[in-house]
Motif scaffolding. Structure first.
Motif, PDB file in Angstrom:
ATOM      1  N   ILE A 186       0.836  -1.194   0.000  1.00 43.12           N
ATOM      2  CA  ILE A 186       0.000   0.000   0.000  1.00 43.12           C
ATOM      3  C   ILE A 186       0.878   1.255   0.000  1.00 43.12           C
ATOM      4  N   ALA A 187       1.964   1.189   0.763  1.00 40.11           N
ATOM      5  CA  ALA A 187       2.887   2.335   0.789  1.00 40.11           C
ATOM      6  C   ALA A 187       3.400   2.626  -0.610  1.00 40.11           C
ATOM      7  N   ARG A 188       3.728   1.561  -1.345  1.00 39.40           N
ATOM      8  CA  ARG A 188       4.172   1.764  -2.722  1.00 39.40           C
ATOM      9  C   ARG A 188       3.054   2.418  -3.541  1.00 39.40           C
ATOM     10  N   ALA A 189       1.851   1.876  -3.354  1.00 35.59           N
ATOM     11  CA  ALA A 189       0.730   2.357  -4.152  1.00 35.59           C
ATOM     12  C   ALA A 189       0.444   3.826  -3.892  1.00 35.59           C
ATOM     13  N   ILE A 190       0.592   4.269  -2.632  1.00 38.30           N
ATOM     14  CA  ILE A 190       0.210   5.647  -2.324  1.00 38.30           C
ATOM     15  C   ILE A 190       1.385   6.606  -2.331  1.00 38.30           C
ATOM     16  N   SER A 191       2.597   6.112  -2.536  1.00 35.61           N
ATOM     17  CA  SER A 191       3.725   7.032  -2.521  1.00 35.61           C
ATOM     18  C   SER A 191       3.795   7.806  -3.836  1.00 35.61           C
ATOM     19  N   THR A 192       3.047   7.359  -4.823  1.00 39.72           N
ATOM     20  CA  THR A 192       2.894   8.199  -6.011  1.00 39.72           C
ATOM     21  C   THR A 192       1.668   9.073  -5.778  1.00 39.72           C
ATOM     22  N   ASP A 193       1.328   9.831  -6.750  1.00 40.88           N
ATOM     23  CA  ASP A 193       0.157  10.690  -6.624  1.00 40.88           C
ATOM     24  C   ASP A 193      -1.071   9.833  -6.904  1.00 40.88           C
ATOM     25  N   VAL A 194      -1.514   9.107  -5.864  1.00 43.28           N
ATOM     26  CA  VAL A 194      -2.565   8.136  -6.102  1.00 43.28           C
ATOM     27  C   VAL A 194      -3.944   8.774  -5.979  1.00 43.28           C
ATOM     28  N   LYS A 195      -4.796   8.465  -6.921  1.00 48.14           N
ATOM     29  CA  LYS A 195      -6.184   8.950  -6.857  1.00 48.14           C
ATOM     30  C   LYS A 195      -7.120   7.805  -6.509  1.00 48.14           C
ATOM     31  N   VAL A 196      -6.798   6.640  -7.091  1.00 47.64           N
ATOM     32  CA  VAL A 196      -7.651   5.475  -6.876  1.00 47.64           C
ATOM     33  C   VAL A 196      -6.780   4.333  -6.372  1.00 47.64           C
ATOM     34  N   LEU A 197      -7.188   3.733  -5.250  1.00 46.68           N
ATOM     35  CA  LEU A 197      -6.434   2.607  -4.715  1.00 46.68           C
ATOM     36  C   LEU A 197      -7.341   1.382  -4.726  1.00 46.68           C
ATOM     37  N   VAL A 198      -6.893   0.335  -5.429  1.00 46.39           N
ATOM     38  CA  VAL A 198      -7.683  -0.889  -5.511  1.00 46.39           C
ATOM     39  C   VAL A 198      -7.068  -1.924  -4.579  1.00 46.39           C
ATOM     40  N   LEU A 199      -7.846  -2.408  -3.621  1.00 44.49           N
ATOM     41  CA  LEU A 199      -7.365  -3.426  -2.687  1.00 44.49           C
ATOM     42  C   LEU A 199      -8.160  -4.704  -2.941  1.00 44.49           C
ATOM     43  N   ASP A 200      -7.489  -5.696  -3.529  1.00 41.40           N
ATOM     44  CA  ASP A 200      -8.173  -6.934  -3.900  1.00 41.40           C
ATOM     45  C   ASP A 200      -7.945  -7.974  -2.810  1.00 41.40           C
ATOM     46  N   GLU A 201      -8.968  -8.300  -2.066  1.00 39.10           N
ATOM     47  CA  GLU A 201      -8.892  -9.263  -0.949  1.00 39.10           C
ATOM     48  C   GLU A 201      -7.686  -8.974  -0.055  1.00 39.10           C
ATOM     49  N   PRO A 202      -7.579  -7.755   0.467  1.00 42.80           N
ATOM     50  CA  PRO A 202      -6.365  -7.435   1.229  1.00 42.80           C
ATOM     51  C   PRO A 202      -6.326  -8.113   2.590  1.00 42.80           C
ATOM     52  N   THR A 203      -7.457  -8.590   3.090  1.00 39.94           N
ATOM     53  CA  THR A 203      -7.475  -9.070   4.470  1.00 39.94           C
ATOM     54  C   THR A 203      -7.471 -10.578   4.588  1.00 39.94           C
ATOM     55  N   SER A 204      -7.391 -11.282   3.442  1.00 39.55           N
ATOM     56  CA  SER A 204      -7.587 -12.734   3.511  1.00 39.55           C
ATOM     57  C   SER A 204      -6.507 -13.432   4.320  1.00 39.55           C
ATOM     58  N   SER A 205      -5.323 -12.828   4.431  1.00 44.59           N
ATOM     59  CA  SER A 205      -4.295 -13.516   5.215  1.00 44.59           C
ATOM     60  C   SER A 205      -3.917 -12.726   6.474  1.00 44.59           C
TER      61      SER A 205
END
Lengths: 348, 507, 340
Positions: B155-174
């Motif tokens: 997630i840090a990688r995903a938001i360290s750019t100028d993120v507008k949309v963050l897609v989390l696909d089954e992030p909690t399964s593990s």
């Protein structure tokens, strides 16, 4: 006709026949077979004779490749087997004694089997990648062979031993009979028992096979053991041909020839359905190719260049990506030609 | 916020795979500063939509606009550059590299001569991690951290750019409970910064806890878009599964276990294979079809695999005819007459390049051993009789099984298992992806099998089918069998209510 | 599990610094293991030969005798890090040596010949890379074709050995700079330079990090927007170029080129790289480790020389060590897979 063309042996046979035809056209003597003292002589007979070690190794390689594996150590196993046999014969002091020969050959082939079992253990039990596991023996095997021969090229004088590679039975080379027997036994074991089908199942889909209750470990282990055993026999034939155990040269690059023979025979390197008959044709093709190259006046040492070309062609033909690329080529050409008025008509 | 323009607008999205339409004219939108959930069963088109949105798959028809501008992404990287970042379930990072590299690689700070400026890269990473309240050594190797931390690094990688949309696909399964709480804290933080978040999860509780808006897909089509506060949980499940919402008001109250039947063939107690199933109990009676109903992620397949020796039990005991039996491998299970048909026919069932004949005789032959080969004539006779009995088409036993249709492939798989004359047969989604006619045939076949005394476990995501086929129905929740009920007393709707009810006992 | 999260444990600094080292440098452990083996061998030999083993000239000679192997190992490290393998290096080294020697014999200056040799190696590497990357050919088959090609081409150049008389090529080997009892040759310096350049490339450039990324997970690397295809291709080009350079060094070392040179060298190279701690599945390993691996190889050879037993023991020992490391790697990989 199309049914014939679809047969899996069609293209391997076409390649072999084309090669023979090419040779015949350029030197009619190629297909000539002469009879001396009730023995047949000629280039084709030579191919039958000389292909024997490759045939044995390629048969084993077929089984290994069918399980999605590879055996790089066959050349080294040949060296070990030859070294064991000749050292025993030399040390016995009675090189013509059949009992000595039986012990020597038995021990040598046994050594090959042990090598194969070792490979199989590393791969099926410890789960090491086949390339790497057999690389270990490929490295150490020649060292062991050198150790057995004491670092020398062991030579012997034993007519019965010599007979195996160079003798004749009923007009045909004895080595050819060895090939035939090996082919028959392997084909019989694979197709008359369930081993062949189960091996293919494991090679194509290991997980589905496991769920169907197939004992994959034993099958994979067995394939490497068979490969080792056959390489052991090949080592005997090789050493019998030159009557020497040369730990460095015995079976050098034979693993590559064998892989090539298997692939030429239509068995995919990705494992699965295999063809013993295809491998037989493939081994004869490789041997014919080598004899062709020699005939062309190319020094035998340069043969690898041709082999490289064959490897690349065969591998590209098997590569899905390349076929897709080539498959799209006509369409591309068509769109290109259809820009001209003539082409447009031709395309429609 | 309701009146604002959507940040992402997908209109008429259609994706076809050869003849199948995976996504059919779907509209979808996301707002800045909102958490949106995409719901649906397997095959509803969730992952296809996500892939289309993030550039992993091209649309066959339809338009995506981002911030009012039409966009087209050739690769996921293009989507990232445009501000759409994705964190996949299988964390798509590089475990062998450092945390800093995983965050910054691809746009790493360079020093003079174009070489990587490691101190600057670590600084950048530390800042990105600090944003998430994560204090770990950026120079440490990613693989040394627990999965939850790796997820946060993604997630840090995903938001360290100028993120507008963050897609989390089954992030909690593990993730475990605390880790989920930590993730939710981060999601709320991002939300407050105006990021639009797509949260895909099969845990209904989590969806209700974190999401503002829910879009439901079914069979590749849009069912509707709802505000979470206005959508009852039962309605959501009903929309996912496609049942009418009638008669849901009175939820039947039912007790747990019936008394063990004297003719129990297989009984499981405390069966545990983490993380899929925990402490599951089950009794299987001779000649019955036990339907298994549960939502995605409730442990349906895991239960099937645990019962048939495919996965080793971490705890629990399985008795066959009252005898405790250790099913250490599928082979062992097959030999005691417990057989399994996987939901993944192609990868875990059939040997595609082998013929129908070989596929049917495979398991039987494997049981007999290598040397006792079934005679060719007997093989053909056997295969032909199964092909006839199950009406496998085309009736050509020499044809490679991979060329058959899905329904016929399933029948071949059944024939393989039935040829072993099993006592217990566990079918995981045997009718998935096959046409209606073949589906009914297989359902009827299952009934006939039970009539001959075979015990069948029938797992399906379609509740209607479970009820139609099953004599009793086991209800799975969170990897546990919470109820076993006779199917006579159930309707699809009441079963739906049972399957969807919130977990009452958190232990 | 959660200690690394928001509130890290501040209680024990000693433990955490050790922990910190482990989390940062776990992949160096196999390298340390190789160093430990090297040290143990030296100490063992020193005791066995009553302190009559280790000497500055001996250590110097290990670098001298194995500089070509060191260069090959650096190239091989790049390829193995991407998860591939290059079986062609021995044959390519031999062929470029033959080709270079024949050009020198024809009177071309060494300033032209040496770059041509490097280019030949690079070209063969490129061909292998194209087969691997663009036609999905398995690396070992593609590099096998490269090996066949190079082996055959070597014989095309000449069937017999070609003596090299060019002074600047020979200078590479003959000139020895002495520092007391120690000495070093230009080939040795060249090899160490290759190690340094290789190490810097891998650690400090995007190309280098992408090599690791590809070996770790090709799909993820692509998702991160890293140039995967170009990098994999380049890895084989690097290996080919190194083989070309090894051809120069080996020619200088033997003072002649012979088409049968370097048979089995690819196996020695792979063994050295693996013993040096590079994982065969790719993604983990260091050029410096490969250097240690080469020194282990050289030390084994030297000790066996000292013992006066048959040189074939070298191959057997190397094979045994290779097996040991592969099995240990397998255990490590299996354990980390279970942790996931």
């Amino acid at each position: 006709m199309s049914a014939v063309m679809k047969h899996r042996l069609f293209w391997p046979l076409v390649v072999l026949l084309a090669l023979i035809l090419l040779n015949t056209v350029s030197r009619p003597s190629f297909v000539r077979i002469t009879v001396h003292d009730g023995r047949l002589y000629g280039s084709l007979i030579d191919i039958l004779r000389n292909s024997a070690p490759l045939m044995l190794v390629a048969l084993g390689m077929t089984l290994v490749i069918a399980t999605r594996g590879i055996d790089l150590s066959v050349g080294a196993i040949m060296a070990v087997s030859g070294a064991v046999a000749l050292t025993i014969i030399q040390d016995s002091g009675d090189p013509a004694n059949p009992a000595v020969l039986a012990v020597a050959i038995g021990t040598a082939v046994g050594a090959g089997l042990v090598c194969g079992l070792w490979n199989g253990f590393l791969i099926s039990v410890l789960g090491i990648q086949p390339i790497i596991a057999t690389l270990v023996l490929m490295l150490a095997g020649r060292g062991i062979a050198l150790l057995i021969t004491g670092g020398f090229i062991t030579t012997i004088n034993s007519d019965p031993y010599k007979f195996m590679a160079q003798g004749y039975v009923l007009g045909l080379p004895f080595a050819f009979y060895v090939s035939l027997v090996a082919i028959a036994i392997v084909a019989l074991i694979e197709r008359r028992t369930a081993l062949g089908m189960l091996t293919e199942a494991v090679g194509i889909n290991p997980e589905a096979s496991r769920l169907a209750g197939v004992r994959a470990r034993g099958i994979i282990w067995g394939a490497y053991a068979a490969s080792g055993l056959l390489a052991g026999f090949a080592g005997i034939l090789y050493s019998s041909n030159i009557m020497a155990a040369d730990a460095n040269a015995a079976g050098l690059y034979i693993e590559l020839d064998a892989i090539l023979a298997v692939v030429l025979g239509g068995t995919s390197l990705a494992g699965g359905t295999f063809s013993i008959a295809g491998t037989v044709v493939g081994a004869f093709t490789i041997q014919t190719l080598k004899s062709t190259i020699t005939f062309l006046g190319v020094p035998p040492a340069v043969t690898p260049v041709f082999m490289a070309a064959v490897v690349v062609v065969v591998v590209l033909v098997q590569s899905r990506r390349f076929r897709r690329f080539m498959g799209r080529l006509p369409a591309r050409l068509r769109t290109w030609t259809s820009r001209t008025p003539d082409g447009a008509e031709a395309a429609s | 916020m309701e009146n604002a323009l959507p940040l992402v607008q997908v209109t008429g999205a259609t994706v076809r795979f050869q003849s199948d339409t995976a996504l059919d004219d779907v509209d979808f939108r996301m707002f800045a500063g909102e958490v949106h959930s995409l719901m649906g069963e397997n095959g509803a088109g969730k992952s296809t939509l996500i892939k289309a949105l993030t550039g992993a798959l091209p649309l066959d028809a339809g338009v995506i606009t981002l911030d009012g501008r039409t966009v087209q992404f050739a690769t996921p990287h293009d989507a990232q550059l445009a501000g759409i970042s994705t964190v996949y379930q299988e964390i798509d990072l590089l475990p062998n590299l450092t945390v800093a590299e995983n965050i910054a690689l691809g746009r790493e700070p360079r020093g003079r001569l174009g070489s990587i400026d490691w101190p600057a890269m670590r600084r950048l990473a530390r800042e990105a991690l600090a944003d998430l309240g994560l204090d770990i050594d950026p120079a440490s190797v990613l693989a040394t951290h627990p999965l939850a931390v790796q997820q946060l690094v993604a997630i840090a990688r995903a938001i360290s750019t100028d993120v507008k949309v963050l897609v989390l696909d089954e992030p909690t399964s593990s993730l475990d409970f605390d880790e989920v709480a930590e993730l939710f804290r981060v999601i709320r933080e991002l939300k407050s910064r105006g990021v639009a978040i797509l949260f895909v999860s099969h845990f209904l509780d989590q969806v209700y806890e974190i999401c503002d808006r829910i879009t439901v897909l079914r069979n590749g089509r849009l069912v509707g878009e709802y505000l979470t506060t206005e959508l009852l949980r039962i309605d959501l499940v009903q929309k996912m599964l496609g049942r009418s919402a009638a008669a849901l008001a009175a939820r039947p109250r039912l007790d747990g276990y019936e008394d063990p039947d004297p003719s129990v063939t297989l009984s499981a107690r405390g069966v545990t294979v983490l993380p899929g199933i925990a402490d599951a109990d089950l009794d299987l009676v001779e000649g019955e079809v036990l339907g298994v109903a549960g939502l995605l992620g409730s442990g349906r397949s895991e239960l099937a695999r645990a019962l048939t020796g495919v996965d080793r039990l971490e705890a629990g005991i399985i008795r066959i005819d009252g005898q405790a039996t250790r099913l250490s491998s599928p082979r062992r299970a097959l030999s005691v007459g417990v057989v399994y048909s996987s939901e993944n026919r192609r990868t875990e069932g059939l040997i595609g390049e082998l013929s129908v004949l070989e596929n049917i005789t495979l398991a039987l032959q494997a049981q007999r051993g290598i040397l006792r080969r079934i005679r060719s004539a007997r093989q053909r006779e056997l295969a032909a009789s199964w092909v006839e009995a199950l009406d496998i088409r085309p009736p050509d036993i020499d044809r490679p099984v991979g060329t058959l249709s899905g329904g016929n492939q399933q029948k071949v798989l059944l024939a393989r298992l039935l040829a072993l004359s099993p006592r217990v047969i566990v079918l995981d989604e045997p009718t998935r992806g096959i046409d209606v006619g073949a589906k009914v045939e297989i359902q009827n076949l299952v009934g006939e099998l039970a009539d001959t005394g075979l015990s069948v476990v029938f797992i399906s995501a379609e509740l209607e089918e479970v009820l139609r086929v099953g004599t009793r129905v086991a209800i799975l929740q969170n990897g546990r069998v919470v109820d076993v009920l006779p199917s006579d007393g159930l309707t699809t709707d009441s079963l739906l209510a049972l399957v969807a009810r919130p977990e009452e006992d958190e232990s | 599990m959660t200690s690394t999260q928001v509130a890290p444990a501040r209680e024990s600094h000693v433990v955490s610094s050790r922990h910190r080292f482990m989390t940062r440098h776990a992949s160096w452990i196999p390298v340390f293991a190789a160093i430990a083996i090297l040290v143990a061998m030296v100490i063992g030999a020193q005791i066995y030969f009553d302190g009559d083993f280790l000497s500055p000239p001996l250590i110097s000679s290990i670098l001298l005798d194995n500089s070509y192997l060191l260069i090959l190992a650096v190239g091989m490290t790049f390829v193995i890090l991407t998860g591939g393998i290059d079986l062609s290096v021995g044959a390519v080294m031999s062929f470029t040596g033959m080709f270079g020697a024949s050009l020198l014999r024809d009177g071309l200056p060494s300033g032209v010949v040496a770059p041509v040799m490097l280019a030949c190696g690079a070209l063969i590497g490129l061909g292998i890379g194209v087969l691997v990357q663009y036609f999905d050919v398995q690396p070992f088959i593609a590099s096998l074709a490269g090996m066949f090609l190079a082996r055959g081409l070597g014989f095309v150049v000449s069937l017999n050995s070609i003596k090299v008389t060019d002074s600047s090529i020979l200078w590479l080997q003959r000139t020895r700079w002495h520092f007391g009892d120690w000495y070093v040759t230009a080939t040795g310096i060249l090899a160490l330079l290759v190690v340094a350049v290789g190490a810097l490339l891998l650690a400090y450039t995007r190309f280098g990090r992408t090599i690791y990324a590809v070996g770790g997970n090709e799909q993820s690397a692509r998702l991160m927007g890293l140039p995967v295809a170009r990098t994999k291709l380049l890895a084989y080009v690097v290996s080919g170029t190194c083989a070309g350079l090894a051809g120069v060094v080996f020619t200088a070392y033997t003072g002649a080129a012979y088409p049968l040179n370097g048979i089995g060298t690819e196996l020695d190279t792979i063994a050295a790289v693996v013993i040096g701690g590079t994982l065969l599945i790719g993604g983990s390993g260091f050029v410096v480790g490969s250097m240690i691996g080469v020194f282990v190889y050289g030390m084994i050879k030297t000790i066996i020389n000292f013992l006066g037993v048959d040189q074939s023991w070298t191959r057997i020992t190397i094979g045994g060590l290779l097996l040991l490391f592969v099995v240990v790697q397998r255990v490590i990989v299996a354990r980390s897979a279970r942790r996931r």
